[in-house]
Design an enzyme around this catalytic site. Structure first.
Site, PDB file in Angstrom:
ATOM      1  N   LYS A   9     -10.414  -5.588   9.777  1.00  0.00           N
ATOM      2  CA  LYS A   9     -11.580  -5.066   9.050  1.00  0.00           C
ATOM      3  C   LYS A   9     -12.929  -4.809   9.839  1.00  0.00           C
ATOM      4  O   LYS A   9     -13.641  -4.052   9.517  1.00  0.00           O
ATOM      5  CB  LYS A   9     -11.762  -5.687   7.509  1.00  0.00           C
ATOM      6  CG  LYS A   9     -10.529  -5.511   6.560  1.00  0.00           C
ATOM      7  CD  LYS A   9     -10.892  -6.220   5.372  1.00  0.00           C
ATOM      8  CE  LYS A   9      -9.619  -6.088   4.298  1.00  0.00           C
ATOM      9  NZ  LYS A   9      -9.673  -6.628   3.003  1.00  0.00           N
TER      10      LYS A   9
ATOM     11  N   SER B 226       0.855  -1.197  -0.015  1.00  0.00           N
ATOM     12  CA  SER B 226       0.081  -0.082  -0.143  1.00  0.00           C
ATOM     13  C   SER B 226       0.672   1.235  -0.094  1.00  0.00           C
ATOM     14  O   SER B 226       0.603   2.169  -0.605  1.00  0.00           O
ATOM     15  CB  SER B 226      -1.089   0.025   1.056  1.00  0.00           C
ATOM     16  OG  SER B 226      -1.998  -1.242   1.004  1.00  0.00           O
TER      17      SER B 226
END
Ligand code: ATR
Length: 277
Positions: free
Chosen positions: A69, A17
């Site tokens: 998440k 990322s």
């Protein structure tokens, strides 16, 4: 100080990322920093504390990866419809003291399939393997793309039934076990969203599901020809792809959400692509 962003996960050493968002920022001339944070697994509320500390230090947004998440989703003040439907967040935005949860995994996957690989789903027979978080995020974007049929298969049939029951059914959605696949003919697209490839395993999918004019998509990336892609290729499928494009596309969605600028993805995908064979 420029605007601060980060990806949080555990482990986080493998993350691409910061590289992806760094390239997006350079290309679109955004003055921002993007780092990787190893989130704490324990105690229970340590994850939320880490996010709040990042916000207090000027953080504007975060990408969230395994295993956080669900926690990221739970701690948000506001949740987008797709995050709510996925029951998980892969991106957080921090605005006016509020935490907003988003989920771009499904739309990133769909965009990679339809735009980058040029495989529009409308009118096609699509088979998805697995019933974990990845599938949960993908079901609604897939259904919105109007396949003729969307079939989800899992070893644990109760799990896949529960997953599908949570999705307001629009369009043709069915579940089955691997033993049923032999009788179901060929699919235009088969997506492996199980975690089998992470351990080098092969889901028990029969070669008969692959079509000589169809494609096989592996969500894992950078693992070259996984057993699933090898099976598909040996079965004579036309195209095989791994999940590098999905990784970059979900990042682009988050970047556009945070910065209001949609970055170009092609060069970044090319840079991260590990040839399949
Ligand atoms: P997540 O963390 O994404 O929610 P998960 O809940 O661990 O992931 O789900 C992983 C998925 O991969 C499940 O659908 C699992 O199948 P079962 O629910 O039947 O266990 C699937 N999976 C993992 N290894 C597999 C294998 N070797 N063959 C087939 N499916 C496999």
């Amino acid at each position: 100080m420029n605007d601060q962003y980060a990806v949080i996960g555990n482990p986080i050493g493998h993350t691409k990322s910061p590289l992806i968002h760094g390239l997006f920022a350079e290309e679109s001339q955004q003055d921002m920093s993007y780092t990787a944070i190893e989130g704490p697994l324990e105690p229970q509320d340590a994850f939320a504390d880490t996010v709040r500390a990042f916000i207090a230090a000027g953080g504007k947004g975060m990408n969230v990866t395994a295993p956080f998440k669900l926690k990221a989703f739970a701690m948000a003040d506001e949740r987008s419809e797709r995050a709510t439907l996925a029951g998980a967040a892969n991106a957080l935005g921090f605005k006016d003291g509020r935490i907003i949860a988003e989920n771009f995994d499904g739309v990133g996957l769909l965009r990679d399939i339809e735009v980058n690989l040029n495989l529009p789903m409308a009118g096609k027979r699509v088979l998805v393997l697995g019933a974990g978080g990845a599938v949960r995020g993908a079901l609604l974007p897939f259904l919105a793309a109007r396949p003729a049929e969307l079939v989800v298969v899992n070893r644990d049939i109760a799990k896949v039934r529960a997953l599908v029951d949570q999705v307001a059914t629009s369009g043709s959605l069915a579940v089955c076990g691997y033993g049923d696949l032999e009788a179901m003919g060929q699919f235009d697209l088969v997506v492996n969203a199980t975690s089998a490839s992470l351990t080098g395993d092969l889901p028990p999918v029969p070669p008969s599901v692959f079509s000589p004019t169809g494609a096989a998509y592996e969500l894992a990336y950078g693992k070259r020809l996984t057993p699933f892609l090898r099976l598909a290729r040996n079965a004579g499928v036309l195209g095989v792809a791994d999940g590098v494009g999905m990784l970059v596309e979900q990042a682009a969605e988050a970047f556009a959400w945070w910065r209001g600028v949609r970055p170009q993805t092609r060069a970044v995908i090319d840079r991260l692509t590990v040839p399949l064979a």
